[in-house]
Design an enzyme around this catalytic site. Sequence first.
Site, short mmCIF file in Angstrom:
data_model
loop_
_atom_site.label_atom_id
_atom_site.label_comp_id
_atom_site.label_asym_id
_atom_site.label_seq_id
_atom_site.Cartn_x
_atom_site.Cartn_y
_atom_site.Cartn_z
N ALA A 4 0.86 -1.19 0.00
CA ALA A 4 0.00 0.00 0.00
C ALA A 4 0.89 1.24 0.00
CB ALA A 4 -0.94 0.02 1.21
N PHE A 5 0.33 2.38 -0.38
CA PHE A 5 1.17 3.58 -0.53
C PHE A 5 1.81 4.02 0.77
CE2 PHE A 5 -0.75 7.31 1.40
CZ PHE A 5 -2.02 6.88 1.70
N LYS A 6 1.29 3.55 1.89
CA LYS A 6 1.82 4.00 3.18
C LYS A 6 3.29 3.63 3.36
CE LYS A 6 -2.54 4.60 5.53
NZ LYS A 6 -3.54 4.26 4.47
N ASP A 7 3.76 2.64 2.58
CA ASP A 7 5.19 2.30 2.64
C ASP A 7 6.08 3.46 2.23
OD1 ASP A 7 4.87 -0.37 3.49
OD2 ASP A 7 4.53 -1.05 1.44
N LEU A 31 6.32 5.39 5.50
CA LEU A 31 6.72 4.71 6.73
C LEU A 31 8.08 4.02 6.61
CD1 LEU A 31 3.17 3.72 7.85
CD2 LEU A 31 4.80 5.11 9.15
#
Length: 466
Positions: A110-113, A116
Amino acid sequence: MRYISTRGEAPALGFEDVLLTGLATDGGLYVPESLPHFSLEEIRSWRGLSYSELAFNVMHPFVDDAIPADDFRKMLDETYSVFSHKAVAPLVQLDTNEWVMELFRGPTLAFKDFALQLLGRLLDYVLEKRKQHVVIMGATSGDTGSAAIEGCRRCEHVDIFILHPYERVSEVQRRQMTTVKGDNIHNIAVRGNFDDCQRMVKESFGNQGFLGGKTQLAAVNSINWARIMAQIVYYFQASLALGGPDRSMAFSVPTGNFGDIFAGYLAKKMGLPISQLVIATNRNDILHRFMSGNRYEQHKLEHTLSPSMDIMVSSNFERLLFDLHGRDGQAVKTLLENAAKGPVSIEDYRWRHARKLFDSDAVDDKATCDTIREIHEQNEYLLDPHTAIGVRAARNCRRDSSVPMITLGTAHPAKFPDAVAESGVTVKPQLPAHMADLFEREERYTVLDNNIAGVQEFIAKHWKNA
Ligand SMILES: *Cc1c(COP(=O)(O)O)cnc(C)c1O
C-alpha cells in the site's frame, strides 16, 4: 526549516522535534512555517533522475540541516531500494491520457510504505544522534499497522506496539503484521473494536506515566509531518514522467484522513503545475459533503469495501483549514472546537476558494465494484477497491481531457480479494512473489482484554530496556 502549529499556540519546532512529536501541545498539527518554491526551470532539470534522487531534491529543504546531505541521500537510496519496481512508482495507462500511478510496490503493498519506510529510518537516525529511545504505539484497522511495523523492524532505538481489534481485521492484513519477525515488534489483539484500540492509544499519549519516565511515545499516524513530506515526491515523479512541468496534470486521490491529497496540494504550492485535484471518498464522505455544501458534519461510520478510507473525520483536513483561514491558528482552534460539538461552516469566500482548489466525489460500494469490473473487462487490469474509487471519481469529475489524469493507486488488489470477488471478476488477484507464502508463515501476537491498564502493563514490561 521551522514548523508551527495549526492552532497557533504551541511553540515552533525544528525538523527533529516535529518528527518525534505527535500532536502539538495545543492540539494542533505541525506544518512548515513557509514552503520551498521551485521554478519551472529547476523542476525541468530533474527529468531523468531516479526516484531517490528526486526525493532528495523535493524533501531536502524540509529536513534542512537536521541531517547532512550525504546521510540523507544514503537513507533515501536505502528506503526506495526495498520497492519491487525499479521506477518505484510506475505509471500504468488505462485510457487515452488516463493513468494509474502504482504506489503499492513497497513491502506491505500500500502507498503508506512510501512514508513509513522513510519514517523508520529518520527516527532511528535522529534517536541514535540523541541517544534516545521511543516506543511507537498505534492502533490500526488495516494498512497503517503493517506499514509501520515493516518500517520500524530494523530500528535499534524503537519498540513498536500495534493494537488491532481481535478477529476484526482481514486475514491478509493481520498476517502482514503478525508474521514480521523482530524483538522490537509487538502485536496486540484487543478484545474490542477499533475505537477501543484508538482510545487506549490516545489516553496513553495523554498520560505516559506507565513508562516510568524511561522512554517516550512517538506517533506514526498521518498527523506526523514526515509522512506528508514523503508523499509530495511522487506527484513530481508522475508529472515529470508525462511531460511536466511543461504540461499541467490532474490527480485523483482516494482519500480518508486527507494526508495523501494534502501532499498533492503542497506539490502544487511548491511550483508543480497541477490543474485539478480530485478528492475521492467512499460513503464516509464528510469531505465531499463539505466541498459540495459548506457543511462539515460527522455522520456515523459506514463499513465499506474500502476499509482504509472508513473514517468519520479527516484529521489532516485541519492543515488545509489553516491555510484557508490565512494561517490564523485561533480561527482554526475555534472552528474545530465547534466542529466537535456539531456541524460547522466556514465563510463563503473561503469555501469558494477551497472549491477552486479541489473537486470531489463520493463513490459507493456498487460503483466501486462496477469500476473494478469495467477496468478489468477493458484492460485486463485489476484495481483494488480504493484505487477503483479514485478512477471512478477521476472520470466523474474530469474537466479537460487534454490534461493527463493520474489516479493514485493506493493498494495492491491482492490485499482486498473479497472486494474483487464481489465485483464479479473471477480472476483471483495474486500476491506478489515475495509474499506468496504469507499464509504459511508463523504468526506472533498477544490477545489482551479491552482494558487499558492491562495493555499499558504489557508495554511497560516488554519494551527493550524495560
Ligand atoms: C490510508 C489509505 C488511504 C487513505 O489515505 P489518506 O492519506 O488517509 O487520505 C487510501 N487507500 C489506502 C489503500 C490506504 O491504505
